[in-house]
Enzyme design. Structure first.
Site, PDB file in Angstrom:
ATOM      1  N   ARG A 366       3.333   9.204   3.915  1.00 20.81           N
ATOM      2  CA  ARG A 366       2.788  10.558   3.987  1.00 20.81           C
ATOM      3  C   ARG A 366       1.272  10.573   3.854  1.00 20.81           C
ATOM      4  NH1 ARG A 366       7.599  11.043   0.910  1.00 20.81           N
ATOM      5  NH2 ARG A 366       9.229  12.049   2.136  1.00 20.81           N
ATOM      6  N   VAL A 367       0.685   9.433   3.597  1.00 29.50           N
ATOM      7  CA  VAL A 367      -0.769   9.320   3.627  1.00 29.50           C
ATOM      8  C   VAL A 367      -1.223   8.928   5.027  1.00 29.50           C
ATOM      9  CG1 VAL A 367      -2.746   8.072   2.695  1.00 29.50           C
ATOM     10  CG2 VAL A 367      -0.894   8.766   1.178  1.00 29.50           C
TER      11      VAL A 367
END
Length: 531
Positions: A366-367
């Site tokens: 999710r980064v």
């Protein structure tokens, strides 16, 4: 002697006598109601606090983990001999503290911070309470700094940033712990201190981990927290919190740390066992209702601090074991919801020989590209979609279907890409090698190459690294691949391609040159005949 005179003499004698100061103290003292399985139920400590340490008659200490109207539940950390019903227990007003600092690196300790490797005393005197509040949102900064693992599948397709929480989940024996250990080994050149938390493992397994880290020069930057499988549930539960405390100390000093929890499935089992012994009401799958809170508070203690607090970071790699690939079970879904991404290890890919057996389609960060170096970001962008397309179209070849040339080429490129990211345990690929491999694939310079020849090209990249001086350092620090840098990269790749070219391609080139020469001779002969 009259009464007044006698009283006067007595008063004078008291005034001349040395003064004595009497001090009174009050202690809360309780008594053990019952004891068993490392848990004691104690009555008579009405003012004791949750997580406070109490002392038993034999000197052993315990931690208050449950408060009730009539009694408290205490986890015993130490010998239980001499603790029986009727034994006295007193408050200490203290909480658990463990040693922290660089002196722990290279050592194996138990969840209470005591060395268990048979070596000298720990080289640190600083201690820290294990239950700390996580830093608030205003004390953090967005995750932008990459944490390179040396694993091509992760760094290219599912990158990890410093301060991130990346979940590793999959069935048993699919390479999760091995991948986490590779990530630890690769931090030797990244100035990241590591903490490996082994929860409920066999002693032989931990000895093997220590040996592997030592052989790859990674033990000097790693501390190991070990709670064996036969340890009480309270000790196994405590190990994850202890490892987290040791790792976050480095972050608060402005440094960077990586903590591996191997694994939180066993940690959840220990907490379930502990809760049942404390007579708490069970919930879903017999886990207590606060199991989510326990793991969430652990994950929240991984962070990237802002510059006002030193800019340090603590990155977490929690491991979860699934049953037959079921990622929708209670504990896996809990951890998926509270982490910043997951790496899914597929048992079928592992059986096919894929290493690491990471299913890119079910894995996510999710980064994302925010945590990738600029040079790698440019060449890694097509990796995920290309792998997904390859998995879709390769099924056609199993049924003998007639496929177009474009589809054949897509399958060929997919096989080459799979071979590029193929990586055996302990084979760490640094950033320049990863960029060169993916750039070569992106430029379609592997056209005509069999997939099995790709590893020879990777070896050639290592051999010819010095042929283009400074190229590795430039790729390491580049924010983007400039035209000048691309030319130098092309020189490095070109020399390596020529050195690793498969024999069948060389033979084909020689045959082509021979045919071309024959055609020229025939043409020359025809010209002479006409003359």
């Amino acid at each position: 002697m009259d009464l007044d005179q006698a009283l006067q003499e007595a008063l004078e004698a008291l005034e001349k006598a040395p003064s004595r100061r009497v001090q009174a103290s009050v202690q809360d003292v309780g008594r053990v109601l019952s004891v068993g399985d490392g848990i004691a139920h104690v009555q008579g400590l009405p003012t004791v606090m949750l997580h406070e340490l109490v002392a038993f008659e034999n000197g052993t200490r315990g931690e208050v983990l449950d408060l009730d109207e009539e009694s408290v539940g205490v986890a015993i950390y130490g010998a239980t001999e001499g603790i029986q019903a009727g034994s006295t227990v007193r408050r200490t007003g203290e909480t658990i503290q463990v040693p922290v600092g660089s002196g722990l690196l290279g050592r194996v300790v138990d969840p209470l911070g005591q060395p268990v490797d048979g070596e000298r005393a720990l080289g640190t005197t600083e201690r820290r309470e294990i239950r700390q509040l996580a830093p608030g949102p205003l004390d953090r900064q967005p995750i932008r700094e990459p944490l390179l693992t040396g694993i091509k599948t992760i760094d290219a397709a599912t990158p990890i940033g410093r301060g991130q929480r990346m979940l590793l989940l999959g069935d048993r024996n699919t390479g999760k712990a091995s991948t986490a250990m590779d990530a630890i080994i690769s931090q030797g050149t990244e100035d990241v201190n590591c903490v490996y938390v082994s929860i409920g493992k066999k002693r032989s397994t931990v000895l093997n981990i220590v040996d592997q880290l030592d052989r790859h020069d990674a033990l000097d930057h790693t501390a190991i927290v070990f709670s064996p499988a036969d340890a009480p549930a309270s000790v196994r539960y405590l190990s994850a919190i202890t490892g987290c405390t040791m790792a976050e100390w480095f972050a608060w000093q402005g440094s960077h740390s990586l903590v591996v929890y191997d694994d939180l499935s066993r940690h959840a089992h220990a907490f379930r066992e502990l809760s049942l012994l404390l007579r708490r009401s069970p919930g879903r799958e017999a886990y207590p209702g606060d199991i989510f809170s326990v793991h969430a508070s652990l994950m929240e203690r991984s962070f990237k601090l802002d510059e006002r607090h030193g800019g340090g970071s603590s990155t977490a790699l929690p491991i979860i074991e699934t049953q037959r690939g079921n990622i929708t079970a209670f504990i896996p879904t809990n951890l998926i919801s509270m982490t910043d991404g997951q790496l899914y290890f597929d048992a079928h890919l592992y059986a096919e020989g894929r290493r690491p057996a990471i299913d890119v389609g079910q894995s996510v960060s999710r980064v994302g590209e925010d945590a990738q170096p600029g040079s790698l970001r440019e060449v890694a962008a097509p990796v995920r979609p290309e792998l997904s397309q390859y998995e879709e179209v390769k099924g056609f070849t199993r049924f003998g279907a007639i496929i177009e040339e474009s589809t054949k080429r897509q399958i060929e490129r997919g096989e080459q890409l799979v071979e590029i990211i193929q990586q055996e345990p302990r084979e760490i690929a640094d950033l320049p090698i990863q960029v060169a491999l993916l750039w070569t694939h992106q430029e379609d310079l592997f056209e005509g190459w069999p997939a099995e020849a790709v590893p020879e090209f990777e070896d050639a990249l290592e051999d010819y690294r010095d042929e283009v001086p400074g190229i590795a350092e430039e790729l390491q620090g580049a924010d983007e691949i400039t035209p000048e840098l691309e030319e130098r990269l092309r020189d490095w790749v070109g020399a390596s391609l020529e050195a690793a070219k498969p024999d069948e391609l060389r033979d084909g080139e020689r045959t082509g040159q021979g045919d071309k020469g024959g055609e020229e001779d025939v043409a020359q002969g025809n010209t002479e005949d006409r003359a």
